[in-house]
Design a protein around this motif. Structure first.
Motif, PDB file in Angstrom:
ATOM      1  N   GLY A 199      -4.324   5.284  -2.674  1.00 19.31           N
ATOM      2  CA  GLY A 199      -3.062   4.987  -3.357  1.00 19.31           C
ATOM      3  C   GLY A 199      -1.965   5.984  -3.011  1.00 19.31           C
ATOM      4  N   LYS A 200      -2.278   7.269  -3.057  1.00 20.11           N
ATOM      5  CA  LYS A 200      -1.289   8.297  -2.719  1.00 20.11           C
ATOM      6  C   LYS A 200      -0.876   8.211  -1.255  1.00 20.11           C
TER       7      LYS A 200
ATOM      8  N   LYS B 176       1.458   5.227  -0.734  1.00 19.23           N
ATOM      9  CA  LYS B 176       2.797   5.514  -1.284  1.00 19.23           C
ATOM     10  C   LYS B 176       3.563   6.480  -0.385  1.00 19.23           C
TER      11      LYS B 176
ATOM     12  N   SER C  43      -3.910  -4.953   1.892  1.00 18.16           N
ATOM     13  CA  SER C  43      -4.863  -3.966   1.390  1.00 18.16           C
ATOM     14  C   SER C  43      -6.190  -4.675   1.174  1.00 18.16           C
TER      15      SER C  43
ATOM     16  N   ASN D 268     -10.403   0.137  -1.022  1.00 19.78           N
ATOM     17  CA  ASN D 268      -9.494   1.282  -0.890  1.00 19.78           C
ATOM     18  C   ASN D 268      -9.067   1.563   0.550  1.00 19.78           C
TER      19      ASN D 268
END
Length: 112
Positions: free
Chosen positions: A17-18, A21, A33, A37
Motif C-alpha cells: 500500500g505504501k 501510494k 492490483s 498485495n
C-alpha cells in the motif's frame, strides 16, 4: 538490434500500500492490483513498474527487465552468457536471464 529498451521494473516491498501510494505521488497510475498485495503501475508510455510485497524477514529486491526484439539472435550471440534460456512465464511472456561481464543478472522479456 536485439533489445528495444526497458520493458519493466520489478520491485519487492514490505508494504504494498505504501509503495503504491509513493509511485502514485510520482505520477504513476495503477493499472491493476492483485489479491496478494501486488500490482502494476505505469507513467505514460514508459516501462511499467510491478510491485510485490514480500515478508519482513526478506530483503526487498529489484529487477530491471529489458524488452527483447529478437529471441533467436539473443540466444545465439556468443557475447551473451545465457544463464536461463527463454521460458514461458505464468503471466503471458517468455523470459531469459543473461549475465553481463561484471556478473550482474539481466532479464530479457518477449511477448508470446
Amino acid at each position: 538490434m536485439t533489445t528495444n529498451g526497458i520493458e519493466a521494473v520489478f520491485l519487492e516491498t514490505h508494504n504494498w500500500g505504501k509503495a503504491a501510494k509513493f509511485f502514485q505521488a510520482l505520477g504513476y497510475e495503477l493499472e491493476f492490483s492483485t489479491d496478494h498485495n501486488s500490482g502494476q503501475l505505469r507513467n505514460g508510455d514508459g516501462p511499467y513498474v510491478f510491485i510485490a510485497e514480500v515478508p519482513e524477514d526478506r530483503k526487498p529486491g529489484m529487477q530491471l527487465v529489458l524488452k527483447a526484439a529478437d529471441e533467436d539472435a539473443l540466444a545465439a550471440d556468443p557475447a551473451i552468457e545465457v544463464v536461463t534460456p527463454f521460458e514461458e512465464t505464468h503471466y503471458g511472456t517468455r523470459e531469459m536471464t543473461v549475465r553481463d561481464p561484471d556478473g550482474r543478472l539481466w532479464t530479457m522479456q518477449v511477448e508470446k
